[in-house]
Design an enzyme around this catalytic site. Structure first.
Site, PDB file in Angstrom:
ATOM      1  CD  GLU A  88      10.559  12.596  11.911  1.00  0.00           C
ATOM      2  OE1 GLU A  88      11.431  12.029  11.228  1.00  0.00           O
ATOM      3  OE2 GLU A  88       9.487  12.059  12.231  1.00  0.00           O
ATOM      4  CD  GLU A 104      13.956   3.233   8.265  1.00  0.00           C
ATOM      5  OE1 GLU A 104      14.372   4.270   7.719  1.00  0.00           O
ATOM      6  OE2 GLU A 104      14.338   2.101   7.954  1.00  0.00           O
ATOM      7  CB  CYS A 128      13.168   8.731   8.545  1.00  0.00           C
ATOM      8  SG  CYS A 128      13.935   7.494   7.497  1.00  0.00           S
ATOM      9  CE  LYS A 132      -1.749   3.000   1.965  1.00  0.00           C
ATOM     10  NZ  LYS A 132      -1.734   4.467   1.641  1.00  0.00           N
TER      11      LYS A 132
END
Length: 499
Positions: A394, A262, A296, A186
């Protein structure tokens, strides 16, 4: 094609994509039109799949796994198909790069560089398919022999993000396939095109029907349903830590499926006074600006030794001012467009918050206007404290926060002062210092006097709330296996019941 942008013809209507189940394309369902983040034109139309479509895809993957059309093949035969797929990517590199740029906004030169890495992932996974093995135990005595077999987990659901649509896919899918598992993928709704192109390449390469299925749609609907699906044996998710938690909850509430995650990062780059400061500044500028900071493993926290901090920030600011931001089809562009409107707002809101909390902008800090598209200048904040939002959360954009330290222990303390542990970098010409920092900073990927380096031969993954499990390399294949212990009796049994 309606116009030319730096030699590339932009589409005059969106390219139509279906979805891919059991080796066949399907085109039913409501459409979603994606607009290019760099040119504000419609570029692709994909399908918003239903939960019935998802169930059909999972059923196809289950049949393909259970009848062993893929898992039952020798590793060498799986390797041959993966190598054909690598050649298929190589042949269609320009096409894949084009649609990656049109949907994502990253520079064309970067997209092509990523595709070379993707090809290497398939080639590495092909080798791993041949080398995957278990173990034997010949130390159990003369009447018993033991084995540990590695078997594929089964049906894997793979949810990929919008920041590296093809690269993250290729750091997962070939290694999952190498293990013998089958897949339901997906992709992010805004960047589905290149995943669908890969389905075509894998089919042409001889991958059996049902081994690789692609469903498209929103994460909150189809992605959540895939996480919860009771006939999915393992879920691999790449994205935010917040959404990763929902995957954990979905796994617990359904079938306790195995998870590979992750997740987010707030990654430190530590610079000592004895480092090559020009090299370190170039690394810091690259580390926060690559992929517009939508990465990331972006090095978003600069931790620099106080005695050289002012000098280093000046060198870094000078470099960051020279970064070429603009149209991703311009060969001179180093930083392209922000991928989504929502992320553009998030980044600008964090910049405003940093200023409001008292941090000082050294360079950048504003949106750039080119007449169309969404662009933000690479930004450096100085005078950041650990309590500020820009220091702890973040941002997922080209925003770097600068801290200062006096001792190595303080540098380690600042680096570890986060819920995350995805990556880190240290710059020092003293090997003792570099190794000490490498051992004490908690991060799954570490770079010494370099940044974002390495290939698919080595494993990737995070510590703490940056994720579970490892991808790529041999560990990236083993991650999608389970271990079965086997004991074989030799000779006549010593009877428990006397005759």
């Amino acid at each position: 094609m309606q116009e030319i942008a730096h030699g590339v013809r932009l589409p005059d209507s969106p390219r139509e994509f279906g979805f891919f189940i059991d080796g066949a394309w399907q085109h039913k369902g409501e459409g979603y039109v994606r607009h290019s983040p760099s040119h504000d034109i419609p570029v692709t139309r994909t399908i918003r799949c239903t939960r019935d479509d998802l169930n059909e895809a999972v059923a196809a993957a289950r049949r393909a796994f259970d009848d062993r059309r893929w898992s039952g093949l020798p590793g060498g035969e799986r390797a041959t198909i993966l190598l054909r797929a690598a050649e298929g990517i190589r042949r269609r590199l320009d096409e894949i790069a084009l649609w990656e740029v049109l949907e994502n906004g990253k520079p064309l030169s970067q997209a092509k560089g990523e595709l070379n890495h993707c090809i290497a992932c398939f080639e590495t996974a092909a080798g791993a398919a041949r080398l995957l093995h278990g173990d034997s135990f010949n130390n159990l005595g003369d009447d018993l022999f033991g084995m540990a077999l590695r078997e594929p987990v089964g049906v894997v659901g793979l949810i990929t993000p919008w920041n590296f649509p093809f690269l993250i896919l290729c750091e997962r899918a070939p290694f999952i396939l190498a293990s013998g598992c089958t897949l339901v993928v997906k992709p992010a709704e805004v960047t589905s095109a290149t995943t669908l192109i890969l389905a075509d390449i894998l089919s042409e390469s001889g991958l059996p029907a049902g081994a690789f299925n692609v469903i498209t749609g929103s994460g909150s609907d189809i992605g959540q349903a895939l996480s919860e699906h009771p006939d999915v044996d393992m879920l691999s998710f790449t994205g935010s830590t917040a959404v990763g938690r929902s995957c954990v909850q979905a796994s617990a509430a359904s079938n306790l499926k195995k998870l590979g995650l992750e997740l987010g990062g707030k990654n430190p780059i530590i610079v000592f006074a004895d480092a090559d400061l020009d090299d370190a500044a170039d690394g810091a500028a690259f580390g926060i600006s690559f992929n517009t900071g939508q990465c990331c493993v972006s090095s978003s926290r600069l931790i620099v030794e106080r005695s050289v901090a002012d000098k280093f920030e000046a060198i870094l600011a000078k470099k960051m001012k020279k970064i070429r931001v603009g149209d991703p089809f311009d060969p001179e562009t180093q930083v392209g467009a922000i991928t989504t409107n929502a992320q553009n707002k998030v980044i600008l809101d964090y910049i405003a918050k940093g200023k409001a909390e008292g941090a000082k902008i050294v360079v950048g800090g504003e949106a750039l206007q080119f007449g169309r598209g969404r662009y933000i200048a690479p930004t450096l904040f100085s005078g950041v404290t650990s309590s500020m939002a820009i220091a702890r959360e973040e941002i997922f954009g080209p925003v770097l926060s600068s801290f200062r330290f006096d001792t190595p222990a303080e540098a380690v303390s600042i680096a570890n002062d986060t819920i995350y542990g995805l990556s880190a970098s240290v710059w020092s010409k003293n090997i003792d210092t570099a190794l000490m920092i490498t051992r004490r900073v908690r991060a799954g990927r570490f770079w010494v006097n370099t940044i974002m380096a390495g290939g698919p031969e080595t494993p990737t993954g995070g510590f703490k709330q940056s994720g579970w499990g490892r991808e790529t390399g041999m560990l990236g294949v083993e991650e999608y296996t389970q271990v079965k212990s086997v004991h074989i009796g030799i000779g006549k049994r010593s009877h428990w019941i006397a005759s």
